[in-house]
Design an enzyme around this catalytic site. Structure first.
Site, PDB file in Angstrom:
ATOM      1  N   LYS A   1     -70.200  30.139 -12.737  1.00  0.00           N
ATOM      2  CA  LYS A   1     -70.699  31.407 -12.171  1.00  0.00           C
ATOM      3  C   LYS A   1     -70.146  32.586 -12.960  1.00  0.00           C
ATOM      4  O   LYS A   1     -70.877  33.522 -13.289  1.00  0.00           O
ATOM      5  CB  LYS A   1     -70.292  31.527 -10.695  1.00  0.00           C
ATOM      6  CG  LYS A   1     -71.173  30.695  -9.777  1.00  0.00           C
ATOM      7  CD  LYS A   1     -70.598  30.550  -8.380  1.00  0.00           C
ATOM      8  CE  LYS A   1     -71.451  29.596  -7.555  1.00  0.00           C
ATOM      9  NZ  LYS A   1     -70.844  29.136  -6.315  1.00  0.00           N
TER      10      LYS A   1
ATOM     11  N   GLN B   1     -66.234  30.766  -2.300  1.00  0.00           N
ATOM     12  CA  GLN B   1     -66.657  29.390  -2.583  1.00  0.00           C
ATOM     13  C   GLN B   1     -66.283  28.461  -1.427  1.00  0.00           C
ATOM     14  O   GLN B   1     -65.123  28.403  -1.017  1.00  0.00           O
ATOM     15  CB  GLN B   1     -65.990  28.919  -3.893  1.00  0.00           C
ATOM     16  CG  GLN B   1     -66.432  27.553  -4.371  1.00  0.00           C
ATOM     17  CD  GLN B   1     -67.890  27.528  -4.820  1.00  0.00           C
ATOM     18  OE1 GLN B   1     -68.353  28.405  -5.547  1.00  0.00           O
ATOM     19  NE2 GLN B   1     -68.614  26.520  -4.392  1.00  0.00           N
TER      20      GLN B   1
ATOM     21  N   ASP C   1     -74.445  35.306  -0.901  1.00  0.00           N
ATOM     22  CA  ASP C   1     -74.829  33.952  -0.473  1.00  0.00           C
ATOM     23  C   ASP C   1     -75.768  34.013   0.731  1.00  0.00           C
ATOM     24  O   ASP C   1     -76.429  33.030   1.055  1.00  0.00           O
ATOM     25  CB  ASP C   1     -73.573  33.164  -0.075  1.00  0.00           C
ATOM     26  CG  ASP C   1     -73.212  32.094  -1.094  1.00  0.00           C
ATOM     27  OD1 ASP C   1     -74.073  31.745  -1.922  1.00  0.00           O
ATOM     28  OD2 ASP C   1     -72.065  31.608  -1.042  1.00  0.00           O
TER      29      ASP C   1
END
Ligand code: NAP
Length: 294
Positions: free
Chosen positions: A54, A98, A121
């Site tokens: 990422k 994460q 997200d």
């Protein structure tokens, strides 16, 4: 019939290039450099690989990448404090924590603490609710990627029968909303569904997100259907393990009209959509028109 292969790697590369071009435009015309902060707690090997990837792709798109690593022993309050700092940092437009988190930390509490305008997200309750009610939202990356892949086959899903196998918060449930918004007729199957093959055989569009290696067989497919395989399953191979999807690719590709491979299908789309969401979050914060078609 041999299905057309939907090349997620190429489609994701194209999306990243379009995001990068828009990032340059934001810098040039508005002096804004989108910033994405990724938080990793502990050293889960898969998460460490994702976070590295990422960071690399964020920088390649011309955005600022902020990486925050906390030890496996980090407390919930330490992580909450970091989230609050990132929520108020003007250089940070997107925040991604994460998952999974170590067991001493309640993931839902962390998601609840994220500024919804920065939750790239799209897992926080505000974005989930906005998506469900048809309001502009930051939408989970993997389902967005699935829809973009299916759209390379069908310009419109109107009136199509879409079947989703799996009802998780990160894949199946947001897919329901995205497909309904596209006027598909949506059925969601799960582990308690009776006669799953009969359900999947109705699908013009089939999304497999169960996390069960090669569960979907050739005779589960309506001839000509578009099959999007979200699954990532590690199975023993000759010598070392290999990755397979939820779909038995060789069989299903003899019946389907189009299919995503694993690897190289949905997987590459997820990070590309994360970059896209960060760009969208940056535009929305400063009231700049969002780039069309991303
Ligand atoms: P999850 O949270 O474990 O959810 C799995 C879902 O599948 C559940 O709703 C479960 O039903 C259903 N299910 C399990 N076994 C089934 C069966 N035999 N028949 C019908 N339904 C069944 O998984 P997830 O996080 O959504 O992930 C699904 C898969 O996608 C995994 O392989 C994951 O690695 C992969 N994934 C890939 C990406 C990517 O970037 N490509 C991103 C996210 C996830 P119940 O609700 O009844 O338990």
């Amino acid at each position: 019939m041999t299905a057309r292969i939907i090349d997620g790697k190429a489609i994701a590369a194209d999306l990243r290039a379009r995001v990068a071009a828009e990032v340059q435009r934001l810098k040039r015309e508005h002096r804004i450099e989108p910033g994405l902060a990724v938080v990793l707690v502990g050293a889960n090997p898969a998460s460490t690989v994702y976070v590295r990837s990422k960071g690399k792709q964020t920088a390649e798109a011309g955005m600022t990448s902020f990486e925050h690593k906390l030890p496996e022993s980090a407390s919930e309050s330490e992580l909450l404090a970091l989230v609050q700092t990132l929520n108020t940092d003007p250089a940070v437009h997107g925040i991604l924590v994460q998952l999974p988190l170590p067991k001493q930390i309640d993931s839902q509490k962390i998601l609840d603490a994220l500024d919804p305008a920065k939750d790239v997200d799209g897992f926080d309750p505000v974005n989930v609710g906005r998506l469900a009610t048809g309001l502009p939202a930051l939408t989970p990356c993997t389902p967005l990627g699935c829809v973009m892949l299916a759209k390379t086959v069908h310009r419109s899903f109107e009136g199509m029968e879409a079947v989703i196998v799996g009802r998780s918060n990160i894949v199946g449930k947001p897919l329901i909303q995205l497909l309904l918004a596209e006027n598909a007729t949506v059925t969601v199957a799960h582990s308690k569904t009776r006669d799953l093959p009969a359900v999947t055989r109705r699908a013009d569009l089939l999304f497999a997100a169960a996390g069960r290696a090669e569960m979907v067989r050739g005779d589960w497919i309506k001839p000509g259907a578009t099959v999007i395989d979200v699954g990532i399953n590690r199975v023993p191979g000759a010598g070392k393990s290999r990755i397979v999807g939820d779909v038995a690719f060789d069989e299903v590709s003899q019946v389907a009209g189009a299919i995503t491979p694993v690897p190289g299908g949905v997987g590459p789309m997820t990070i590309a959509m994360l970059l896209r969401n960060t760009l969208v979050a940056a535009c929305r914060r400063d009231g700049i028109a969002e780039p069309a078609g991303l």
